[in-house]
Design an enzyme around this catalytic site. Structure first.
Site, PDB file in Angstrom:
ATOM      1  N   ASP A  90      31.216  27.639  -7.370  1.00 34.01           N
ATOM      2  CA  ASP A  90      31.908  27.401  -6.100  1.00 34.01           C
ATOM      3  C   ASP A  90      33.401  27.164  -6.347  1.00 34.01           C
ATOM      4  O   ASP A  90      33.828  26.870  -7.477  1.00 34.01           O
ATOM      5  CB  ASP A  90      31.275  26.158  -5.449  1.00 34.01           C
ATOM      6  CG  ASP A  90      31.410  26.136  -3.937  1.00 34.01           C
ATOM      7  OD1 ASP A  90      32.186  26.934  -3.390  1.00 34.01           O
ATOM      8  OD2 ASP A  90      30.732  25.304  -3.308  1.00 34.01           O
TER       9      ASP A  90
ATOM     10  N   ASP B 135      29.778  29.895   4.909  1.00 28.98           N
ATOM     11  CA  ASP B 135      29.152  28.595   5.164  1.00 28.98           C
ATOM     12  C   ASP B 135      28.569  28.554   6.567  1.00 28.98           C
ATOM     13  O   ASP B 135      27.866  27.607   6.917  1.00 28.98           O
ATOM     14  CB  ASP B 135      30.186  27.472   5.010  1.00 28.98           C
ATOM     15  CG  ASP B 135      30.356  27.072   3.551  1.00 28.98           C
ATOM     16  OD1 ASP B 135      29.494  27.454   2.734  1.00 28.98           O
ATOM     17  OD2 ASP B 135      31.344  26.387   3.232  1.00 28.98           O
TER      18      ASP B 135
HETATM   19  C1  DGJ Z   1      30.752  24.980  -0.218  1.00 28.07           C
HETATM   20  C2  DGJ Z   1      29.635  25.990  -0.316  1.00 28.07           C
HETATM   21  O1  DGJ Z   1      29.956  27.130   0.405  1.00 28.07           O
HETATM   22  C3  DGJ Z   1      28.351  25.332   0.165  1.00 28.07           C
HETATM   23  O2  DGJ Z   1      27.301  26.247   0.163  1.00 28.07           O
HETATM   24  C4  DGJ Z   1      28.045  24.148  -0.728  1.00 28.07           C
HETATM   25  O3  DGJ Z   1      27.770  24.595  -2.028  1.00 28.07           O
HETATM   26  C5  DGJ Z   1      29.217  23.188  -0.728  1.00 28.07           C
HETATM   27  N1  DGJ Z   1      30.452  23.838  -1.041  1.00 28.07           N
HETATM   28  C6  DGJ Z   1      28.976  22.057  -1.710  1.00 28.07           C
HETATM   29  O4  DGJ Z   1      30.054  21.230  -1.824  1.00 28.07           O
END
Ligand code: DGJ
Length: 721
Positions: free
Chosen positions: A469, A539
């Site tokens: 991430d 997200d």
């Molecule tokens: C952003 C990601 O897109 C989410 O799926 C998740 O992993 C969060 N970060 C965790 O902090």
């Protein structure tokens, strides 16, 4: 008869040759299954673009490069000629592909043909400044079967003085001269990525770009240009995708002389890359293609290229497993008991890969602390991760782990020990976003630290998968440890090191798979696809919003890479859609589940199990098949997509209705790509068999589905008999 046969054979051999060269006229013709591309050297020595479009078989048809006449003292000939890779110098004042300043202040650079070398499906053409030993080596690759070509440039300073590159682009593409073109591009923001935009190309310049350090949510490095009338099935489309996960730029420019030029590569914003004598800079690959049959064919060509040539394991890559990720269910509240309970429930649904997200390390109880401290949190996992991973594996699932290695919270041991590892300008603010700062991954020590952290985790726990991430954009990108004139290399070296770490990890741990995530879909491009198996799309997991995000995604990227989760409702926008709808939306990509399984009712479990098992039957078709976008969520209250397996044995059609009005039926779905002569057995998502129908009927008269009320959905499998 014999002569005709010989001629046919010769013609086939010529058209099959992916790179042709006519020495006498200095013209090259690059041929793919569906397109050709030509360039040539003018009498003055300029490399000019000559053709890009449908397939040609006769190189003699392509006129040699020539010198045009000045129109006036305001319109010099250089502005009228389609230079293949123009540098800034002489009388060129459009968007050039290369701009340099020499140590002595000289900024004039005029590139002329020097030499070339062809081998197999690769061609490199060396251009050199008319005075100095500064070269641009243009590299072309022809993916004949995939119907695509790629271009990039190596900029070499063979002169005796240092130079600074101020603009280094991978390529300039030209569509045939003319007016009335239209640009399609993908824009958006966090939780609303990859929205499709279409607008006319007018005189002037439109810039798509990222200045943010990563690929970005705001624009995606992909473009398509048509004559203003193409649709999914018909019309010429010229398109391209830039393989770069840092600051990138694609400019679309129509000149007063009806040239339409698309130039892309490193973003010129804050760019300055010094080259000492003997050094070189490589630009990213810029892939380009031409489709005669609309945006649908353009997407299928690009998807095929990604699947067969770009992704790490190419055509041998396995289909994505069904994944469970607890992020939306638990956020940071992960521990062994909670994850074990969820894993047991996930396994019963048929999940194959269990991913533990954020919260398992350091003092990571909220997003205020812990990033940088990649030791397992002893309160949450007193015995390390070994126990959980054993349980997960024992349940028949692989284990995956979330990491965000480029980042650090100021409240972390790493930051307390190495405050200098963060990108910064000394004495100036260090701006936080989500309470975190960005490590300067351009530094060798930071690169090695991150590699070691990740390598140790996989070596110790032997798991299958990283979700990598990256949750913020850059700020204050200073690199005080290097000389002032080298500091801006950070923009480029950061990305190279990011790629290098993934490459080394994959080479060392052959089974390891990686997901690219950046706060949703902030790092999706053909550069990162060389190192990862899938990407996190957005997200925003709200199923109705997802239809548009996924449509835009599909313009450029294959469904195999599109991680798509089923999550709980009400979701974003306060919207609640039925579980079947949510499953069918997510089953159009790499299916994942992100719901809180502890809250699933018996009915939910039954439906989820049925859907997961259905998905396993159709995933080859969805992930590797050809996509036909039948109805768009942008223009219809019904969205429909058809996926067709390469050998035509199976097709799957998904349809979603937003809101029925006036008791109307949904639009008829005219299927595509089927064998008109074949008969297909249709099967509804729940196993109900429908009548057998010919491909001809399904394509001409269409498929008539029943979709009632709000957020109704269905899927139909078609098996060729
Ligand atoms: C952003 C990601 O897109 C989410 O799926 C998740 O992993 C969060 N970060 C965790 O902090």
């Amino acid at each position: 008869m014999r002569l005709v046969a010989l001629f046919t054979l010769l013609a086939a051999a010529v058209s099959a040759q992916s790179i042709q060269y006519d020495e006498s006229r200095k013209v090259w013709l690059l041929n793919t299954r569906v397109s050709s591309y030509a360039m040539g050297v003018s009498p003055e020595g300029q490399l000019q673009h000559l053709y890009w479009g449908g397939p040609l078989w006769r190189i003699a048809d392509v006129p040699a490069a020539s010198r045009k006449e000045d129109i006036s003292s305001f319109d010099p000939h250089e502005m009228l000629e389609n230079e293949e890779f123009a540098s800034w110098g002489g009388k060129r004042f459009y968007e050039t592909a290369l701009k340099v300043t020499r140590a002595d202040g000289d900024r004039d650079l005029v590139l002329h043909y020097q030499s070339h070398h062809a081998e197999g499906d690769k061609l490199s053409i060396t251009l050199k400044d008319i005075k100095d030993d500064i070269e641009a080596v243009l590299e072309y690759r022809v993916f004949a079967e995939a119907g695509m070509i790629s271009r990039r440039a190596l900029i070499r300073n063979k002169s005796k003085q240092a130079i600074t590159i101020e603009s280094a682009q991978s390529a300039t593409w030209y569509v045939p001269p003319g007016d009335g073109y239209r640009l399609t591009y993908l824009s958006g923001r966090w939780a609303a990525e990859t929205q499709v935009n279409r607008e006319p190309v007018h005189e002037g310049m439109k810039v798509l770009e990222s200045r943010l350090g990563h690929t970005g949510h705001n624009f995606n490095p992909w473009f398509a240009i048509d004559r203003g009338e193409a649709n999914e099935e018909h019309g010429s489309v010229w398109f391209g995708a830039l393989a770069w996960s840092g600051n990138w730029r694609i400019s679309v420019e129509q000149t007063p002389y009806n040239q339409v030029r698309v130039t892309g590569g490193f973003n010129t914003f804050d760019f300055a890359y010094p080259l000492k004598p003997g050094e070189q800079l490589e630009t990213p690959e810029f892939y380009g293609g031409y489709a005669a049959n609309g945006f649908g064919e353009a997407s299928r060509l690009l998807h095929g290229l990604e699947l067969d040539h770009v992704q790490p394991q190419g055509s041998t890559a396995r289909a994505r497993p069904v994944l469970y990720n607890s992020w939306e269910a638990t956020e940071f509240n992960v521990d062994e008991a909670g994850q074990t309970a969820l894993a047991q429930k996930a396994a019963k649904l048929g999940v194959e890969l269990m991913v533990m997200d954020d919260g398992w390390f350091g003092k990571r109880n909220t997003d205020h602390a812990g990033l940088g401290d990649w030791g397992v949190n002893p309160q949450k996992f007193p015995n390390g991760l070994g126990g959980l991973i054993k349980t997960v594996n024992g349940l028949g699932m692989d284990f995956g782990l979330w990491v965000e290695p480029e980042m650090v919270n100021p409240d972390s041991d790493l930051y307390r020990t190495h405050p200098d590892w963060v990108m910064n300008f000394p004495g100036r603010p260090r701006s936080e976003l989500r309470n975190q700062l960005v490590l300067n991954l351009a530094r060798e020590d930071v690169k090695e630290y991150i590699f070691d952290v990740l390598d140790k985790l996989v070596t110790t726990y032997k798991f299958r998968y990283f979700k990598w991430d990256m949750n913020r954009i850059f700020a204050e990108p200073g690199w005080p440890e290097v000389a002032a004139d080298a500091q801006r290399e950070l923009w480029v070296k950061y990305v190279w090191n990011y790629y290098e770490i993934m490459d080394r990890l994959r080479k060392k741990h052959r089974n390891l798979e990686i997901e690219s995530c950046s706060g949703g879909g902030g790092r999706i491009d053909l550069g990162v696809l060389q190192y990862v198996d899938e990407v996190w799309t957005s997200d925003n997991t709200e199923a109705f919003d997802r239809l548009k995000i996924q449509e835009g995604f599909s313009m450029a990227y294959a469904a195999k890479f599109m991680s798509a989760w089923v999550t709980d409702v009400p979701n974003m926008n306060g919207r609640s859609t039925p579980l079947r709808y949510r499953f069918l939306v997510a089953m159009q990509g790499a299916l994942g589940i992100g719901s809180n399984l502890n809250k699933f009712t018996d009915e939910d479990i039954k439906l989820a199990t049925q859907m997961v098992s259905l998905y396993k039957r159709i995933r080859e078709t969805v992930q590797f098949g050809g996509l036909y976008r039948l109805l768009s969520p942008r223009t219809s209250d019904t969205t429909a997509n058809e996926y067709l397996l390469k050998d035509g044995r199976e097709a799957v059609v998904f349809a979603f209705r937003h809101s029925q009005q006036y008791n109307t039926e949904p639009p008829t779905l005219y299927l595509q790509g089927l064998d008109p002569k074949a008969v297909y057995q249709a099967e509804l998502w729940d196993g109900t068999l429908m009548e057998k129908t010919s491909g001809a009927y399904l394509m001409q008269s269409g498929l008539h589905l029943r979709l009632h009320g709000d957020f109704d959905s269905t899927a139909v499998l078609l098996h060729r008999q």
